[in-house]
Write an enzyme that holds these catalytic residues in place. Structure first.
Site, PDB file in Angstrom:
ATOM      1  N   ARG A 125       0.878  -1.186   0.000  1.00 40.79           N
ATOM      2  CA  ARG A 125       0.000   0.000   0.000  1.00 40.79           C
ATOM      3  C   ARG A 125       0.908   1.227   0.000  1.00 40.79           C
ATOM      4  NH1 ARG A 125      -5.304   1.568   3.564  1.00 40.79           N
ATOM      5  NH2 ARG A 125      -6.132   0.099   2.047  1.00 40.79           N
ATOM      6  N   HIS A 174      -7.452   0.707  -6.330  1.00 46.75           N
ATOM      7  CA  HIS A 174      -7.636  -0.148  -5.137  1.00 46.75           C
ATOM      8  C   HIS A 174      -8.342  -1.442  -5.576  1.00 46.75           C
ATOM      9  CE1 HIS A 174      -7.872  -1.356  -1.093  1.00 46.75           C
ATOM     10  NE2 HIS A 174      -8.755  -0.518  -0.604  1.00 46.75           N
ATOM     11  N   GLN A 220     -10.208  -4.042  -3.055  1.00 41.41           N
ATOM     12  CA  GLN A 220     -11.513  -3.581  -2.586  1.00 41.41           C
ATOM     13  C   GLN A 220     -12.591  -3.908  -3.620  1.00 41.41           C
ATOM     14  OE1 GLN A 220     -12.289  -1.845   0.459  1.00 41.41           O
ATOM     15  NE2 GLN A 220     -14.313  -2.448  -0.228  1.00 41.41           N
ATOM     16  N   ASP A 280     -17.266   7.070  -1.263  1.00 45.19           N
ATOM     17  CA  ASP A 280     -15.980   6.916  -0.574  1.00 45.19           C
ATOM     18  C   ASP A 280     -15.694   8.248   0.120  1.00 45.19           C
ATOM     19  OD1 ASP A 280     -13.393   6.188   0.182  1.00 45.19           O
ATOM     20  OD2 ASP A 280     -12.527   6.415  -1.816  1.00 45.19           O
ATOM     21  N   ARG A 316     -13.524  -8.841   2.132  1.00 44.41           N
ATOM     22  CA  ARG A 316     -12.106  -8.577   1.848  1.00 44.41           C
ATOM     23  C   ARG A 316     -11.292  -9.822   2.193  1.00 44.41           C
ATOM     24  NH1 ARG A 316     -10.263  -3.296   1.767  1.00 44.41           N
ATOM     25  NH2 ARG A 316      -8.406  -4.279   0.940  1.00 44.41           N
TER      26      ARG A 316
HETATM   27  N1  NVA Z   1      -9.993   6.705  -1.346  1.00 50.45           N
HETATM   28  C1  NVA Z   1      -9.637   6.279  -0.007  1.00 50.45           C
HETATM   29  C2  NVA Z   1      -9.865   4.818   0.157  1.00 50.45           C
HETATM   30  C3  NVA Z   1      -9.601   4.294   1.538  1.00 50.45           C
HETATM   31  C4  NVA Z   1      -9.811   2.820   1.637  1.00 50.45           C
HETATM   32  C5  NVA Z   1      -8.190   6.640   0.255  1.00 50.45           C
HETATM   33  O1  NVA Z   1      -7.358   6.441  -0.645  1.00 50.45           O
HETATM   34  O2  NVA Z   1      -7.877   7.134   1.335  1.00 50.45           O
HETATM   35  N1   CP Z   2     -11.324  -0.106   2.613  1.00 47.07           N
HETATM   36  C1   CP Z   2     -10.046  -0.139   3.014  1.00 47.07           C
HETATM   37  O1   CP Z   2      -9.132  -0.393   2.236  1.00 47.07           O
HETATM   38  O2   CP Z   2      -9.872   0.098   4.336  1.00 47.07           O
HETATM   39  P1   CP Z   2      -8.502   0.297   5.094  1.00 47.07           P
HETATM   40  O3   CP Z   2      -7.930   1.607   4.667  1.00 47.07           O
HETATM   41  O4   CP Z   2      -8.874   0.274   6.560  1.00 47.07           O
HETATM   42  O5   CP Z   2      -7.569  -0.818   4.752  1.00 47.07           O
END
Ligand code: NVA
Ligand code: CP
Length: 310
Positions: free
Chosen positions: A100, A127, A130, A228, A296
């Site tokens: 990540r 992502h 997800q 989101d 997930r």
């Molecule tokens: N768009 C959000 C998703 C979090 C799971 C982010 O990148 O922070």
């Molecule tokens: N939805 C998601 O990826 O959550 P986290 O940021 O908690 O991993």
């Protein structure tokens, strides 16, 4: 070497196998076969996480593997060692790595320089894990005979809010890949960028999404309302501006009423009640947010088993 950096990295046929196996793994729960026995996998996180970090670590354990948690700070990456050298070194120890990070180029560089499967656990751009869990959650809801992926065909998803985000981009790829209709409702200036269109082109997929600044138009006849956070990780400096211009795209009960009568509400979480969605919608029977979160675990276990079996 197979990687999972974007939704289209698995063909529809491969995705069908992943979803079927995820359903079987969900049935078996903690007793899934140890497909990754004696393997060690890295989990390199440059950003915070609750769901992704815990579901991957638990999933690796359930598959018989050991997870090694890494960050830019507790490795030599924080002192300037290159991504490419890190990839080459870690490939000598590990069977795969879950990353990540901010810049999507990092997962691509790791995949290119290393010799182990790389899983994208969220970048600023995409992502995919997800999305596979979200699609699986919808297929469970729209239970039917025949191939699981067919249940998605022709369904309409409305994505509201930050329509230039990693989640919106991932929905664009998913809708084109799996034959769904996608309507993006967001403020002017948040139209999807050319990078995602380039990925569609590369995959030979149509640009089949519609962008509108009218939230009501976006959700008309939708089977799914998805939102989101308005301020993604890395966007914090723009928080005030985003919270102001995205307000018309908040998912409320009134907006839900504009969609199909049996439409469901989805959110990748974490949610900010009172911002992108009301508490009422989050708590409503239409909301399937915790099924998404649970899935997930099951879907990622299936993805890991598929990558390890390559
Ligand atoms: N768009 C959000 C998703 C979090 C799971 C982010 O990148 O922070
Ligand atoms: N939805 C998601 O990826 O959550 P986290 O940021 O908690 O991993």
């Amino acid at each position: 070497m197979k990687h999972f950096l974007k939704v289209t990295d698995f063909s529809v046929e491969e995705a069908e196998d992943i979803f079927k196996n995820a359903a079987a793994m969900k049935q078996l729960g903690r007793k899934t076969p140890a497909a990754l026995e004696r393997q060690s996998w890295g989990m390199l996180f440059y950003k915070n996480s609750t769901r992704t970090r815990v579901s991957f670590e638990a999933g690796l354990y359930e598959l018989g593997a050991h997870a090694i948690i890494l960050s830019s700070q507790n490795t030599q990456l924080g002192r300037g060692e290159s991504v490419a050298d890190t990839a080459r070194v870690l490939s000598r120890y590990l069977s795969g790595i879950i990353i990540r990070c901010y810049d999507h180029a990092i997962v691509e560089e790791f995949a290119q320089a290393g010799s182990i499967p790389v899983v994208n656990a969220l970048t600023d751009f995409l992502h995919p894990c997800q999305l596979y869990a979200d699609l699986f959650t919808l297929m469970e809801r729209w239970d039917d005979q025949g191939p699981m992926v067919n249940r998605l065909k022709g369904r309409k998803v409305a994505f509201l809010g930050d329509t230039a985000s990693n989640m919106a981009n991932s929905w664009i790829l998913s809708a084109a890949h799996f034959g769904m209709e996608l309507s993006l409702g967001g403020p002017a200036g948040f139209e999807p960028g050319p990078e995602v269109d380039r990925l569609l082109d590369e995959a030979g997929l149509p640009k089949n999404y519609v962008f509108t600044t009218d939230a009501n138009a976006a959700v008309k006849d939708a089977d799914v309302l998805y939102t989101d956070v308005w301020v993604s990780m890395g966007d914090e400096e723009e928080a005030a501006k985003r919270e102001e211009i995205m307000r018309p795209y908040a998912v409320t009960s009134e907006l839900m009423a504009q969609a199909k009568s049996d439409a469901c509400f989805m959110h990748c979480l974490p949610a900010h009640p009172g911002m992108e969605v009301t508490q009422e919608v989050l708590d409503s029977p239409a909301s399937i947010i915790f099924d998404e979160a649970e899935n997930r675990l099951h879907v990622q276990k299936s993805i890991l088993a598929a990558l390890a079996g390559e």
